[in-house]
Structure formats: C-alpha cells, structure tokens
Write a protein that holds these residues in place. Structure first.
Motif, short mmCIF file in Angstrom:
data_model
loop_
_atom_site.label_atom_id
_atom_site.label_comp_id
_atom_site.label_asym_id
_atom_site.label_seq_id
_atom_site.Cartn_x
_atom_site.Cartn_y
_atom_site.Cartn_z
N GLN A 44 0.85 -1.18 0.00
CA GLN A 44 0.00 0.00 0.00
C GLN A 44 0.89 1.24 0.00
N TYR A 45 0.49 2.20 -0.79
CA TYR A 45 1.19 3.49 -0.81
C TYR A 45 0.77 4.30 0.41
N GLU A 46 1.74 5.01 0.99
CA GLU A 46 1.44 5.87 2.13
C GLU A 46 2.30 7.13 2.06
N THR A 47 1.68 8.24 2.38
CA THR A 47 2.42 9.49 2.56
C THR A 47 1.94 10.12 3.85
N LYS A 48 2.87 10.71 4.58
CA LYS A 48 2.50 11.38 5.83
C LYS A 48 3.60 12.34 6.25
N GLN A 49 3.20 13.30 7.05
CA GLN A 49 4.19 14.20 7.63
C GLN A 49 4.96 13.45 8.69
N ARG A 50 6.26 13.68 8.71
CA ARG A 50 7.11 13.05 9.71
C ARG A 50 8.05 14.09 10.27
N ASP A 51 8.12 14.14 11.57
CA ASP A 51 9.06 15.03 12.24
C ASP A 51 10.15 14.18 12.89
N ASN A 52 11.36 14.67 12.85
CA ASN A 52 12.49 14.04 13.53
C ASN A 52 12.65 12.57 13.17
N ILE A 53 12.76 12.25 11.88
CA ILE A 53 12.92 10.86 11.50
C ILE A 53 14.21 10.28 12.06
N GLU A 54 15.20 11.13 12.24
CA GLU A 54 16.48 10.64 12.76
C GLU A 54 16.37 10.22 14.23
N GLY A 55 15.33 10.67 14.92
CA GLY A 55 15.11 10.27 16.30
C GLY A 55 14.36 8.96 16.44
N SER A 56 13.89 8.41 15.32
CA SER A 56 13.18 7.14 15.34
C SER A 56 14.13 6.00 15.68
N ARG A 57 13.66 5.03 16.46
CA ARG A 57 14.50 3.88 16.81
C ARG A 57 14.88 3.08 15.57
N GLN A 58 14.03 3.10 14.54
CA GLN A 58 14.31 2.33 13.33
C GLN A 58 15.15 3.09 12.30
N PHE A 59 15.37 4.39 12.52
CA PHE A 59 16.13 5.18 11.53
C PHE A 59 17.55 4.64 11.42
N TYR A 60 18.02 4.51 10.16
CA TYR A 60 19.38 4.05 9.93
C TYR A 60 20.22 5.13 9.24
N ASN A 61 19.71 5.68 8.13
CA ASN A 61 20.51 6.64 7.38
C ASN A 61 19.62 7.36 6.37
N LYS A 62 20.13 8.45 5.83
CA LYS A 62 19.45 9.12 4.72
C LYS A 62 20.52 9.61 3.75
N HIS A 63 20.15 9.57 2.47
CA HIS A 63 21.08 9.91 1.39
C HIS A 63 20.44 10.97 0.50
N THR A 64 21.12 12.08 0.32
CA THR A 64 20.62 13.17 -0.51
C THR A 64 20.49 12.72 -1.96
#
Length: 120
Positions: A44-64
């Motif tokens: 299923q496709y999902e879009t939502k506002q997210r604040d502080n993704i880097e503070g999530s326990r599951q966050f690993y990395n982000k690439h520009t």
C-alpha cells in the motif's frame, strides 16, 4: 530560490532495510512517501508528515538525492501514487524479489523524468 532536500531514507526492518523518500521542508520536519506491507499482505502506498525521522528507533541513514521546489511539492504525492507496487519478476526461471527499495528507485526516477526532483 528556496528548495526542499529530497532523500532516500533507510530504516531497519526485517529481513532487510525499509526504504522511503523523505522530503525535508524545514529542519527536522518533512514528508515521507513510501509503500508498506509486503507481498503476502499486499503493498500500500502511504504518505504522511514526519518530524524528527532521525530520532526514530528504526532510523538508519538518509542519502541526498536532489531538491524539489516548494511549488512542486504537491506534485510529488500525485506522481508517487502512479508508481506500480513492487512485484517479483521471473527472468529465465529465476525469481527476482522486488520490495519497497525498488519502488523508491522507480518513484525517484519518475520524479526526475517529470522535472519535479532536480538531481544535485
């Protein structure tokens, strides 16, 4: 001209990383575009506002990946909704499993082809 940064965000998930498109609209705040579920329950496709993704326990990395003009932000969701859900492919008798990470690559490619996401 102001622009928003586009990332591929990675989150830890079993059996592999979960991938999503994350567009940061202000420091630490933005929108996430991704597919959730799987081949069993269905994608299923999902879009939502997210604040502080880097503070999530599951966050690993982000690439520009590039930038989006504020005036084009509404186009991102519209385009992402047109991207087909991941489907495994059989090539010469070998199954190639497709997942959320493949969807992210397809979505980014389409956003770039449509001129919405500008590569850095």
């Amino acid at each position: 001209m102001e622009s928003y940064t586009v990332y591929i965000a990675q989150f830890t998930s079993l059996p592999a990383f979960h991938g999503a498109i994350y567009i940061e609209t202000e420091r630490g705040k933005g929108w996430i575009y991704h597919v959730i579920g799987g081949h069993g329950p269905g994608w299923q496709y999902e879009t939502k506002q997210r604040d502080n993704i880097e503070g999530s326990r599951q966050f690993y990395n982000k690439h520009t990946q590039g930038t989006v003009a504020p005036a084009d932000l509404h186009k991102v969701d519209r385009i992402c909704r047109t991207i087909p859900m991941p489907r495994n492919e059989w090539i010469q008798g070998i199954e190639f499993q497709k997942d959320c990470r493949h969807w992210v690559c397809d979505a980014l490619e389409t956003l770039q082809e449509e001129g919405v996401c500008q590569r850095r």
